[in-house]
Design a protein around this motif. Structure first.
Motif, PDB file in Angstrom:
ATOM      1  N   GLY A 261       0.802  -1.269   0.159  1.00  0.00           N
ATOM      2  CA  GLY A 261      -0.169  -0.111  -0.128  1.00  0.00           C
ATOM      3  C   GLY A 261       0.765   1.395  -0.040  1.00  0.00           C
ATOM      4  N   ALA A 262       2.254   1.042  -0.012  1.00  0.00           N
ATOM      5  CA  ALA A 262       3.004   2.343   0.019  1.00  0.00           C
ATOM      6  C   ALA A 262       3.129   2.854  -1.451  1.00  0.00           C
ATOM      7  CB  ALA A 262       4.430   1.977   0.694  1.00  0.00           C
ATOM      8  N   TRP A 263       2.693   2.092  -2.360  1.00  0.00           N
ATOM      9  CA  TRP A 263       2.892   2.495  -3.861  1.00  0.00           C
ATOM     10  C   TRP A 263       1.362   2.395  -4.340  1.00  0.00           C
ATOM     11  CZ3 TRP A 263       4.766  -1.809  -1.588  1.00  0.00           C
ATOM     12  CH2 TRP A 263       4.253  -3.253  -2.470  1.00  0.00           C
ATOM     13  N   PRO A 264       0.879   3.085  -5.344  1.00  0.00           N
ATOM     14  CA  PRO A 264      -0.125   2.931  -6.111  1.00  0.00           C
ATOM     15  C   PRO A 264      -0.427   1.613  -6.923  1.00  0.00           C
ATOM     16  CG  PRO A 264       0.965   4.721  -7.256  1.00  0.00           C
ATOM     17  CD  PRO A 264       1.822   4.455  -5.975  1.00  0.00           C
ATOM     18  N   LEU A 265      -1.250   0.911  -6.907  1.00  0.00           N
ATOM     19  CA  LEU A 265      -1.477  -0.270  -7.764  1.00  0.00           C
ATOM     20  C   LEU A 265      -2.070   0.006  -9.122  1.00  0.00           C
ATOM     21  CD1 LEU A 265      -0.909  -3.029  -7.080  1.00  0.00           C
ATOM     22  CD2 LEU A 265      -3.144  -3.438  -6.266  1.00  0.00           C
ATOM     23  N   PRO A 266      -1.281  -0.324  -9.824  1.00  0.00           N
ATOM     24  CA  PRO A 266      -2.031   0.033 -11.502  1.00  0.00           C
ATOM     25  C   PRO A 266      -3.519  -1.013 -11.467  1.00  0.00           C
ATOM     26  CG  PRO A 266       0.421  -0.351 -11.790  1.00  0.00           C
ATOM     27  CD  PRO A 266       0.097  -0.629 -10.330  1.00  0.00           C
ATOM     28  N   PRO A 267      -4.494  -0.481 -12.254  1.00  0.00           N
ATOM     29  CA  PRO A 267      -5.513  -1.098 -12.071  1.00  0.00           C
ATOM     30  C   PRO A 267      -5.679  -2.439 -12.879  1.00  0.00           C
ATOM     31  CG  PRO A 267      -5.409   1.047 -13.488  1.00  0.00           C
ATOM     32  CD  PRO A 267      -4.291   0.912 -12.715  1.00  0.00           C
ATOM     33  N   VAL A 268      -4.514  -2.583 -13.459  1.00  0.00           N
ATOM     34  CA  VAL A 268      -4.469  -3.913 -14.275  1.00  0.00           C
ATOM     35  C   VAL A 268      -4.632  -5.328 -13.237  1.00  0.00           C
ATOM     36  CG1 VAL A 268      -1.983  -4.065 -14.549  1.00  0.00           C
ATOM     37  CG2 VAL A 268      -3.695  -5.459 -15.979  1.00  0.00           C
ATOM     38  N   PHE A 269      -3.911  -4.928 -12.253  1.00  0.00           N
ATOM     39  CA  PHE A 269      -3.579  -6.136 -11.194  1.00  0.00           C
ATOM     40  C   PHE A 269      -4.789  -6.285 -10.298  1.00  0.00           C
ATOM     41  CE2 PHE A 269       0.731  -4.447 -11.796  1.00  0.00           C
ATOM     42  CZ  PHE A 269       1.131  -5.646 -12.449  1.00  0.00           C
ATOM     43  N   PRO A 270      -5.702  -5.411  -9.582  1.00  0.00           N
ATOM     44  CA  PRO A 270      -7.122  -5.722  -9.136  1.00  0.00           C
ATOM     45  C   PRO A 270      -7.664  -6.460 -10.227  1.00  0.00           C
ATOM     46  CG  PRO A 270      -6.362  -3.434  -8.746  1.00  0.00           C
ATOM     47  CD  PRO A 270      -5.482  -4.082  -9.625  1.00  0.00           C
ATOM     48  N   TRP A 271      -7.994  -5.992 -11.368  1.00  0.00           N
ATOM     49  CA  TRP A 271      -8.671  -6.728 -12.611  1.00  0.00           C
ATOM     50  C   TRP A 271      -8.262  -8.086 -12.606  1.00  0.00           C
ATOM     51  CZ3 TRP A 271      -8.040  -8.971 -17.293  1.00  0.00           C
ATOM     52  CH2 TRP A 271      -9.231  -9.498 -17.824  1.00  0.00           C
ATOM     53  N   LEU A 272      -6.959  -8.386 -12.859  1.00  0.00           N
ATOM     54  CA  LEU A 272      -6.722  -9.797 -12.866  1.00  0.00           C
ATOM     55  C   LEU A 272      -6.886 -10.587 -11.612  1.00  0.00           C
ATOM     56  CD1 LEU A 272      -3.084  -9.331 -14.343  1.00  0.00           C
ATOM     57  CD2 LEU A 272      -5.018 -10.395 -15.290  1.00  0.00           C
ATOM     58  N   ALA A 273      -6.932  -9.845 -10.398  1.00  0.00           N
ATOM     59  CA  ALA A 273      -7.304 -10.626  -9.169  1.00  0.00           C
ATOM     60  C   ALA A 273      -8.509 -11.109  -9.035  1.00  0.00           C
ATOM     61  CB  ALA A 273      -6.705  -9.855  -8.087  1.00  0.00           C
TER      62      ALA A 273
END
Length: 340
Positions: A261-273
């Motif tokens: 959480g110390a860095w922004p997560l690119p939206p591709v990763f939540p979509w893949l998860a």
């Protein structure tokens, strides 16, 4: 081999290769081997560093989508990012392109991407091999491999002096990069989203365009940090993710504590998860999860290092620290959650 097609490809790529010339380059394409002058490149007591890699099953998406230039950048990135983490400056690059029947436009698009990657890394594209192998590859299929050689002054090799108390700085990835695409392809199939459909996580792009964004090349920014005397170690976050790559640069008795959480997560990763039902622990093992490179600096140098990396064009974040680690303890401890 279609000799005429091969000759046509060579003529197409000669200016691409010439555009990557750098200090130390000697000659051009067409010889039996490539020459490089280390003295002309400015080295006094160099150690050579070499790397070879491919793009993996990301190629399957590129072939199916008909988007070939980006994987050329990926090919260079996978090699030169491995050189720079050892303190090496990439000097030259060679590629291997194999296909069933040579399609000049397709191959030229790939090599154009390779040349772009070499320009980003500051290394010369000095040659390669184009193999036409009927019966081995079918339709428009092809395979790629890359080979890069770099150098570092003997006293400047990495890692060096890594110790508990040092700070971890993460450099943002451009997306999935070039690892985990066997899982990505299974998730695409399960999701039912076509490659030509709008990407659910990237407005204005098709799914193929969003997933084929090339691997970021960190060479110039990481070398700048090294030349400033601030860099102790660096880890290229590829297959195995943070848990599999950070330990490769840690000495015995030292572990890493990473603050999720110390860095922004690119939206591709939540979509893949979500689309694949992939647990966070597995995501961290397979993907870079938003950090393509992690560098280690002394606590006292952290603010200056982030400023230098930002000036060099990186999105840099303080993501953790090194702590004492004992036998049997996890080498990378994740604190908090990625919020997938």
């Amino acid at each position: 081999m279609d000799i005429e097609a091969g000759d046509a490809l060579v003529e197409r790529i000669k200016p691409l290769a010439k555009s990557t010339n750098r200090a130390g380059s000697m000659g051009g394409l067409g010889g039996f081997g490539a020459l490089f002058d280390l003295k002309a490149a400015g080295f006094a007591d160099p150690v050579l560093i070499s790397s070879t890699d491919g793009v993996g099953t990301k190629l399957r998406l590129a072939i199916e989508a008909g988007i070939h230039g980006h994987v050329g950048v990926d090919l260079v990135a996978m090699c030169v990012n491995d050189l720079v983490v050892q303190g090496g400056e990439p000097l030259f690059f060679l590629d291997y392109f194999a296909t069933g029947k040579l399609e000049v436009e397709q191959a030229a698009e790939v090599v154009s991407g390779i040349a772009e990657g070499c320009r980003q890394a500051g290394c010369a594209l000095v040659g390669g091999e184009t193999a036409e192998m009927p019966g081995m590859y079918h339709g428009g299929d092809y395979d790629l491999a890359g080979f890069s050689v770099g150098a570092a002054e003997r006293g400047a090799l990495l890692p060096r002096d890594v110790a508990a108390g040092d700070v971890l700085i993460g450099l943002a990835s451009s997306g999935v990069h070039s690892n985990g695409f066997s899982l990505v392809r299974r998730i695409i199939e399960a999701s039912g989203v076509a490659l030509t459909a709008p990407a659910p996580f990237a407005p204005g792009q098709t799914l193929a365009e969003a997933l084929l964004v090339p691997t970021r090349i960190y060479v110039k920014s990481v070398l700048a940090l090294h030349k400033a005397g601030l860099l102790k170690a660096a880890a290229h976050i590829t297959g195995g993710g943070l848990p599999g790559n950070l330990p490769r640069v840690l000495p015995d008795g030292v572990a890493a504590e990473v603050q999720a959480g110390a860095w922004p997560l690119p939206p591709v990763f939540p979509w893949l998860a979500r689309a694949g039902g992939v647990a966070e622990a597995e995501m961290l093992k397979v993907f870079n999860c938003g950090l393509g490179m992690v560098v280690v600096v002394a606590e006292a140098d952290a603010a200056r290092a982030i400023a230098l990396l930002t000036e060099a064009g990186e999105s840099a974040f303080r993501v953790g620290r090194l702590i004492p680690g004992g036998a049997g303890e996890a080498e990378v401890a994740m604190q908090g959650s990625l919020s997938l």
